[in-house]
Write a protein that holds these residues in place. Structure first.
Motif, PDB file in Angstrom:
ATOM      1  N   GLY A  91       1.392  15.363   1.922  1.00 30.02           N
ATOM      2  CA  GLY A  91       2.180  16.086   0.631  1.00 30.02           C
ATOM      3  C   GLY A  91       2.852  14.154   0.317  1.00 30.02           C
ATOM      4  N   THR A  92       3.764  14.353  -0.676  1.00 37.70           N
ATOM      5  CA  THR A  92       4.630  13.347  -0.869  1.00 37.70           C
ATOM      6  C   THR A  92       5.839  13.837  -0.497  1.00 37.70           C
ATOM      7  OG1 THR A  92       3.022  12.780  -2.106  1.00 37.70           O
ATOM      8  CG2 THR A  92       5.247  12.092  -2.339  1.00 37.70           C
ATOM      9  N   HIS A 126      -5.921   8.118   9.104  1.00 34.35           N
ATOM     10  CA  HIS A 126      -4.915   7.917   8.379  1.00 34.35           C
ATOM     11  C   HIS A 126      -4.216   9.163   8.167  1.00 34.35           C
ATOM     12  CE1 HIS A 126      -5.761   3.440   7.504  1.00 34.35           C
ATOM     13  NE2 HIS A 126      -6.793   3.832   8.072  1.00 34.35           N
ATOM     14  N   GLY A 127      -2.543   8.557   8.258  1.00 35.54           N
ATOM     15  CA  GLY A 127      -1.452   9.440   8.089  1.00 35.54           C
ATOM     16  C   GLY A 127      -1.346  10.162   6.995  1.00 35.54           C
ATOM     17  N   GLN A 128      -1.587  11.756   6.243  1.00 31.04           N
ATOM     18  CA  GLN A 128      -1.012  12.420   4.300  1.00 31.04           C
ATOM     19  C   GLN A 128      -0.061  12.233   3.890  1.00 31.04           C
ATOM     20  OE1 GLN A 128      -4.799  12.396   3.129  1.00 31.04           O
ATOM     21  NE2 GLN A 128      -5.140  11.056   5.292  1.00 31.04           N
ATOM     22  N   ALA A 129       1.434  12.460   4.859  1.00 36.38           N
ATOM     23  CA  ALA A 129       2.518  11.857   4.316  1.00 36.38           C
ATOM     24  C   ALA A 129       2.321  10.714   4.210  1.00 36.38           C
ATOM     25  CB  ALA A 129       2.976  12.761   5.847  1.00 36.38           C
ATOM     26  N   ARG A 130       2.926  10.891   2.879  1.00 40.09           N
ATOM     27  CA  ARG A 130       3.374   9.827   2.608  1.00 40.09           C
ATOM     28  C   ARG A 130       4.783   9.777   1.384  1.00 40.09           C
ATOM     29  NH1 ARG A 130      -0.152   8.016  -2.838  1.00 40.09           N
ATOM     30  NH2 ARG A 130       0.693   5.484  -1.781  1.00 40.09           N
ATOM     31  N   LEU A 131       4.890   8.815   1.110  1.00 35.99           N
ATOM     32  CA  LEU A 131       7.073   8.623   1.202  1.00 35.99           C
ATOM     33  C   LEU A 131       7.492   8.085  -0.172  1.00 35.99           C
ATOM     34  CD1 LEU A 131       9.779   9.087   2.499  1.00 35.99           C
ATOM     35  CD2 LEU A 131       9.783   6.713   3.078  1.00 35.99           C
ATOM     36  N   VAL A 132       8.405   8.622  -1.034  1.00 36.63           N
ATOM     37  CA  VAL A 132       8.130   7.856  -1.954  1.00 36.63           C
ATOM     38  C   VAL A 132       9.715   6.880  -1.645  1.00 36.63           C
ATOM     39  CG1 VAL A 132       9.587   7.999  -4.381  1.00 36.63           C
ATOM     40  CG2 VAL A 132       8.191  10.092  -3.876  1.00 36.63           C
TER      41      VAL A 132
END
Length: 462
Positions: A91-92, A126-132
């Motif tokens: 998720g983002t 690779h981690g699927q969590a992304r940061l804004v």
């Protein structure tokens, strides 16, 4: 390897709330009812690096809590919240807007560093969590820093079979092409003609396609008339001394890797300095032409060196590079090298030990290091130890007997070749034996972010 990056901002980003044990009740009371009930049912205690995904009323994902731990845990660790990048569901995510600005900055950089994977030889999850990128954070600067660190890690993690002198030259050439730098290479017997005898001596036994060389990269015509010259030893292969662990050999060029990563940061940020990067790249091999214990070696500076340990070769090649750099009277000259095991024994794998005679420079580096969570520790150029590097049969000894003060005597040796300059030396480890937040197991840059942060003060930049 893919360069870590932030997610594009959007309205559907999941909330990421960083929580301490003391602030847990207040944080839970602020959550939607379903998320609050779930967190209490799960017994979340906000321990360091603890992560809890939170549901929304429809059974979807509302966001997540990330534990920071208590004061003691935070004093012991750094980038604690960044470990969430490898633990959260896909998720983002966006940090709660109320997050402390300094904590938001550290978390954002740590998230990018945590996202690094070395996948040259095998696929990596690779981690699927992304940061804004949080508001108020200089996202572009953090991207550039993370990209420079990724370059350093890639170079160190690559085994010596694929990271010899030719490969380091290629890495420098790629930087030169991308940023419009000028680069020259002095190789093989040209080193003798160019009065770089120590670099030639250490690498002369290598195969022809791995001949010793000095990579000399220059960038920047802006700003005041100053040079930031940097020398770095690189010895990514075998030795005539006792064998080292496999990872120990491949990280022997960690200084060169860190210098190249930092140089990329400097150029990508467009800092108004004149930068010179000197990389003596050699393979310290065993053959009939290899240098031997007891040999008396000539140097560019004219000082003779009694070679008492062929595995103390990093300081030999660095000596010629420092002498060359000092001839231009730079405003500041810095060397970085994975030089001695003694430095690791003295301060462990997490601190970057450094040497300087200038108290003001040491203070500037220390303050910068604290701001960017890149810890350093000043070591002494202890003059009473100078006789330890003076063997009598030659001007200098590259490996004094007795095993005492090994990092200090190595630094004193190098200082002889940087004489007359404002000089800082980093004797770094360059390796994580165990994974930590934002620092996966393997190669790691040390001291580069502290130096980048300190640069405006060190060089009086606007």
């Amino acid at each position: 390897m893919p360069t870590p990056d932030f997610a594009a901002p959007g309205t559907d980003a999941l909330t990421l709330r960083l929580v301490t044990p003391d602030g847990l009740d207040a944080a839970l009371g602020d959550l939607p009812q379903v998320a609050q009930a779930w967190a209490r049912a799960q017994g979340f205690r906000a321990g360091p690096g603890a992560v809890l995904a939170l549901p929304d009323a429809s059974g979807g994902l509302w966001g997540a809590l990330v534990g920071l731990g208590d004061d003691k845990a935070r004093a012991r660790g750094r980038f604690i919240a960044a470990s969430a990048a490898s633990k959260l569901p896909e998720g983002t995510y966006a940090l709660d807007p109320a997050t402390d600005p300094d904590l938001a900055h550290e978390t954002a950089l740590g998230w990018l560093l945590e996202s690094y994977r070395f996948d040259r030889y095998a696929s990596q999850e690779h981690g699927q969590a992304r940061l804004v990128a949080p508001k108020g954070v200089d996202a572009e600067r953090l991207r550039i820093i993370a990209a420079g660190e990724a370059l350093t890690r890639d170079l160190i993690n690559t085994p010596a079979s694929d990271m010899g002198p030719t490969d380091l030259e290629a890495a420098a050439a790629d930087l030169a092409e991308r940023f419009g730098a000028r680069m020259t290479v002095t190789k093989g017997d040209e080193l003798l003609a160019g009065n770089l005898p120590l670099i030639h001596t250490v690498g002369r036994a290598a195969a022809a396609d791995r001949a010793p060389r000095l990579v000399d990269l220059r960038w920047g015509d802006q700003g005041p008339s100053r040079w930031w010259a940097r020398g770095c030893a690189s010895t990514p292969a075998g030795s005539t001394s006792s064998p080292a662990p496999p990872w120990g050999m491949k990280k022997d060029m960690g200084g060169a890797a860190t210098v190249l990563g930092l140089a990329q940061m400097i150029m990508a940020l467009g800092l108004k300095i004149r930068l010179r990067v000197l990389i003596p790249a050699v393979e310290n091999s065993v053959s009939a032409t290899a240098f031997r214990p007891g040999d008396i070696l000539a140097s560019r500076k004219g000082l003779t060196v009694e070679n008492n340990n062929t595995d103390a070769e990093g300081r030999l090649v660095l000596a010629d590079a420092l002498a060359l750099g000092a001839e231009e009277s730079p405003d500041l000259m810095i060397s970085m090298a994975t030089l001695t095991g003694a430095a690791r024994v003295a301060v462990g794998p997490d601190l970057s030990p450094f040497y300087t005679d200038a108290d003001a420079d040491a203070a500037a580096i220390g303050r910068a290091a604290a701001r960017v969570a890149d810890p350093v520790w000043r070591m002494p150029f202890h003059a009473p130890y100078e006789p330890m590097i003076e063997p009598g049969i030659a001007d200098l000894d590259n490996a004094p007997s007795g095993g005492m003060a090994g990092s200090i005597t190595a630094a004193l040796f190098l200082r002889r070749f940087a004489e007359g300059t404002r000089y800082v030396h980093f004797d770094i480890y360059g390796w994580n034996a165990k994974p930590a937040p934002a620092r996966p197991k393997g190669g790691v840059g040390m001291g580069a972010r502290a130096l980048l942060e300190a640069m405006p003060e060190l060089l009086d930049l606007e």
